[in-house]
Scaffold this motif. Structure first.
Motif, PDB file in Angstrom:
ATOM      1  N   PHE A   4       0.821  -1.216   0.000  1.00 38.49           N
ATOM      2  CA  PHE A   4       0.000   0.000   0.000  1.00 38.49           C
ATOM      3  C   PHE A   4       0.851   1.261   0.000  1.00 38.49           C
ATOM      4  O   PHE A   4       0.341   2.350   0.221  1.00 38.49           O
ATOM      5  N   ARG A   5       2.166   1.092  -0.240  1.00 37.13           N
ATOM      6  CA  ARG A   5       3.081   2.238  -0.242  1.00 37.13           C
ATOM      7  C   ARG A   5       3.851   2.265  -1.562  1.00 37.13           C
ATOM      8  O   ARG A   5       4.942   1.687  -1.674  1.00 37.13           O
ATOM      9  N   PRO A   6       3.325   2.911  -2.598  1.00 39.80           N
ATOM     10  CA  PRO A   6       3.933   2.830  -3.938  1.00 39.80           C
ATOM     11  C   PRO A   6       5.362   3.351  -4.022  1.00 39.80           C
ATOM     12  O   PRO A   6       6.196   2.763  -4.707  1.00 39.80           O
ATOM     13  N   ILE A   7       5.655   4.459  -3.348  1.00 36.56           N
ATOM     14  CA  ILE A   7       7.020   5.009  -3.414  1.00 36.56           C
ATOM     15  C   ILE A   7       7.983   4.125  -2.627  1.00 36.56           C
ATOM     16  O   ILE A   7       9.079   3.795  -3.087  1.00 36.56           O
ATOM     17  N   ILE A  30      15.124  -0.898  -4.976  1.00 35.84           N
ATOM     18  CA  ILE A  30      16.412  -0.242  -5.249  1.00 35.84           C
ATOM     19  C   ILE A  30      17.405  -0.567  -4.142  1.00 35.84           C
ATOM     20  O   ILE A  30      18.591  -0.825  -4.396  1.00 35.84           O
ATOM     21  N   PHE A  31      16.917  -0.589  -2.882  1.00 35.33           N
ATOM     22  CA  PHE A  31      17.772  -0.927  -1.744  1.00 35.33           C
ATOM     23  C   PHE A  31      18.273  -2.369  -1.843  1.00 35.33           C
ATOM     24  O   PHE A  31      19.448  -2.648  -1.590  1.00 35.33           O
ATOM     25  N   VAL A  32      17.401  -3.292  -2.220  1.00 32.06           N
ATOM     26  CA  VAL A  32      17.812  -4.695  -2.391  1.00 32.06           C
ATOM     27  C   VAL A  32      18.891  -4.792  -3.466  1.00 32.06           C
ATOM     28  O   VAL A  32      19.911  -5.483  -3.287  1.00 32.06           O
ATOM     29  N   PHE A  66      22.049   6.427   3.009  1.00 29.37           N
ATOM     30  CA  PHE A  66      21.074   7.435   2.576  1.00 29.37           C
ATOM     31  C   PHE A  66      19.659   6.868   2.633  1.00 29.37           C
ATOM     32  O   PHE A  66      18.707   7.574   3.004  1.00 29.37           O
ATOM     33  N   HIS A  67      19.526   5.603   2.259  1.00 31.85           N
ATOM     34  CA  HIS A  67      18.207   4.954   2.296  1.00 31.85           C
ATOM     35  C   HIS A  67      17.632   4.968   3.708  1.00 31.85           C
ATOM     36  O   HIS A  67      16.454   5.300   3.903  1.00 31.85           O
TER      37      HIS A  67
END
Length: 410
Positions: free
Chosen positions: A332-335, A342-344, A375-376
Motif C-alpha cells: 500500500f506504499r507505492p514510493i 532499489i535498496f535490495v 542514505f536509504h
C-alpha cells in the motif's frame, strides 16, 4: 476452530499434569491462532529453524573428529572428509548449511522490511532478530577459520586486525582475541570454543524471538492488525503443510549443492594449508559478509571503515523508528515499494563489489553504493514516511481473503 488439550492416553495425561509440555505444544503450535492470509514468504522463519538444527547436529559430529590445533587442524578436516564414515556428508552439509542459513535469513529479513514486520508493536521481535543475525555472523566467521586453510588464516588475521583501529585499547583487544601476538595455536582454540558455544546462545535467542512473536502474533501481507476471530486460523494443519512443502523445495535446492557442487560457495585457496609466510593475492571473507566488506573498504580511513561496517548492521536496530510511516506493508506504499527494490539491488551490488579489488572504478562504485545504503535509512525512509500517500487499507484480513476467494471463483 477449537482443539481439545486433553489426551485420552493416560501416560500423556500423567506427564502433562506434572509437566504441561503437550498442552503447551497444543496451544502454541497446533491450535496457535495465525492470520489467514500468510503466503510462502512466511515459510522462511521455520526453514531457518530447521537449518539451525541441521547445523547443530552436523557440528556436534564434526567436533568429535576435529582437532583445534594449528599443526593438525587442516589435516583433521581432510581426515574427516576422506576417512570418517560419511564424514564428507557431514562436512558438506555443515559447510553449505552455513550459506543456506544466511540465504534463508536474508530473505526472511528482506521480507520483514517489505511488509513492515519491524513496526509497532513488534519492535523487540525485530531487534532480537538483528541480535540473532549478529550471533550468526560471529559464529560463521569463527567457523570459517577452523579449517585452517590459506583463506581461513588470512581472513582471521585481516578481520581481527580491524580492532586495532580502536584508539588506545585496539591493540590490546587484538592480542586478547589472538591469545598472543599472532594468529596461532591459542587463536584456533579460542575460535573453536566460541564456535561451539555461540550456537547454544543462538538457540536461546531463537526461543526469545519466538516468544516475542507469539505475544503479538505474526504480521501479515496486508500489514493490518487482527480485528476479529475470523481473521485467524489454527497453525496446524494449514500452515504446517505449507511449511513442509516449502521445506521440501528448499531441501532440493540445498542438497543439490551438497551432492553436486559442494565447493560452490567456497574459496579454492582454502584447500591450501595455512602459511603465514605466503599472502593470497586477494583475501576475501565468505560471500555473506561481502556487502559489509565492501563498506569497510569504501572508507579510506581504517577506523572510519570499521565504524561504517558495524554501523551497516547496527542501523537495523533503529529501523522501526527511522521508518516514519504508519502503514506497514509495501503493498500500500507505492514510493516505498520502489525504494525497497532499489535498496535490495544496492545490497546485492555491494556484495558483488566486495569480491572485486579495492581499486579503480570498483572503489568509486563501492563508495557510491555505501553512500546510498546509509542514505536509504537515514534520509529516504524518514522523508518518504511523512510525504508518501498510501493506498487505502482493507477493513480486515477476513474480508480481503473472502474477496480474493470470490474473485478466483469468478
Amino acid at each position: 476452530m477449537k482443539h481439545s488439550t486433553k489426551s485420552s492416553n493416560r501416560l500423556v495425561q500423567w506427564i502433562d499434569d506434572r509437566l504441561p509440555i503437550f498442552s503447551y505444544a497444543e496451544a502454541n503450535v497446533i491450535a496457535y491462532p495465525t492470520p489467514k492470509n500468510l503466503n510462502y514468504w512466511w515459510n522462511f522463519g521455520s526453514i531457518a529453524g530447521i537449518i539451525l538444527v541441521i547445523m547443530l547436529v552436523t557440528g556436534i559430529f564434526l567436533a568429535m573428529n576435529y582437532q583445534p590445533n594449528a599443526d593438525v587442524a587442516f589435516a583433521s578436516v581432510e581426515r574427516i572428509v576422506r576417512d570418517v564414515n560419511y564424514g564428507w556428508l557431514l562436512r558438506y552439509l555443515h559447510m553449505n548449511g552455513a550459506s543456506m542459513f544466511f540465504i534463508i535469513v536474508y530473505i526472511h529479513m528482506f521480507r520483514g522490511m517489505y511488509f513492515g514486520s519491524y513496526k509497532a508493536p513488534r519492535e523487540i521481535l525485530w531487534m532480537v532478530g538483528v541480535v540473532i543475525y549478529l550471533a550468526m555472523m560471529a559464529t560463521a566467521f569463527m567457523g570459517y577459520v577452523l579449517p585452517w586453510g590459506q583463506m581461513s588464516f588470512w581472513g582471521a588475521t585481516v578481520i581481527t586486525n580491524l580492532f586495532s583501529a580502536i584508539p588506545v585499547i585496539g591493540d590490546y583487544i587484538v592480542v586478547w582475541i589472538w591469545g598472543g601476538f599472532s594468529v596461532d595455536m591459542p587463536t584456533i582454540n579460542r575460535f573453536f570454543v566460541w564456535h561451539y558455544l555461540l550456537p547454544m546462545i543462538l538457540v536461546m535467542l531463537v526461543v526469545v524471538h519466538l516468544w516475542a512473536l507469539h505475544v503479538h502474533k505474526s504480521n501479515n501481507p496486508l500489514g493490518i492488525d487482527i480485528k476479529t476471530p475470523q481473521d485467524l486460523m489454527p497453525f496446524h494443519p494449514f500452515y504446517t503443510i505449507k511449511d513442509l512443502f516449502g521445506l521440501g523445495i528448499f531441501m532440493i535446492f540445498f542438497l543439490f549443492f551438497v551432492f553436486f557442487y559442494p565447493n560452490f560457495f567456497g574459496e579454492p585457496d582454502n584447500y591450501i594449508p595455512a602459511n603465514p609466510m605466503v599472502t593470497p593475492p586477494h583475501i576475501l571473507p565468505e560471500w555473506y559478509f561481502l556487502p559489509f566488506y565492501a563498506i569497510l573498504r569504501a572508507v579510506p580511513d581504517k577506523l572510519g571503515g570499521v565504524i561504517a561496517m558495524f554501523a551497516g548492521v547496527l542501523i537495523l536496530f533503529v529501523l522501526p523508528w527511522l521508518d516514519t510511516s504508519k502503514v506497514r506493508s509495501a503493498a500500500f506504499r507505492p514510493i516505498f515499494k520502489q525504494l525497497f527494490w532499489i535498496f535490495v539491488a544496492d545490497c546485492l551490488f555491494l556484495g558483488w563489489l566486495g569480491a572485486r579489488p579495492a581499486e579503480g572504478i570498483y572503489l568509486v562504485l563501492s563508495r557510491l553504493a555505501t553512500g546510498y545504503y546509509f542514505f536509504h535509512f537515514m534520509v529516504l525512509l524518514p522523508l518518504v514516511g511523512k510525504l508518501e500517500k498510501p493506498k487505502p487499507l482493507p477493513s480486515s484480513i477476513f474480508e480481503e481473503v473472502s474477496k480474493n476467494c470470490r474473485t478466483k471463483e469468478d
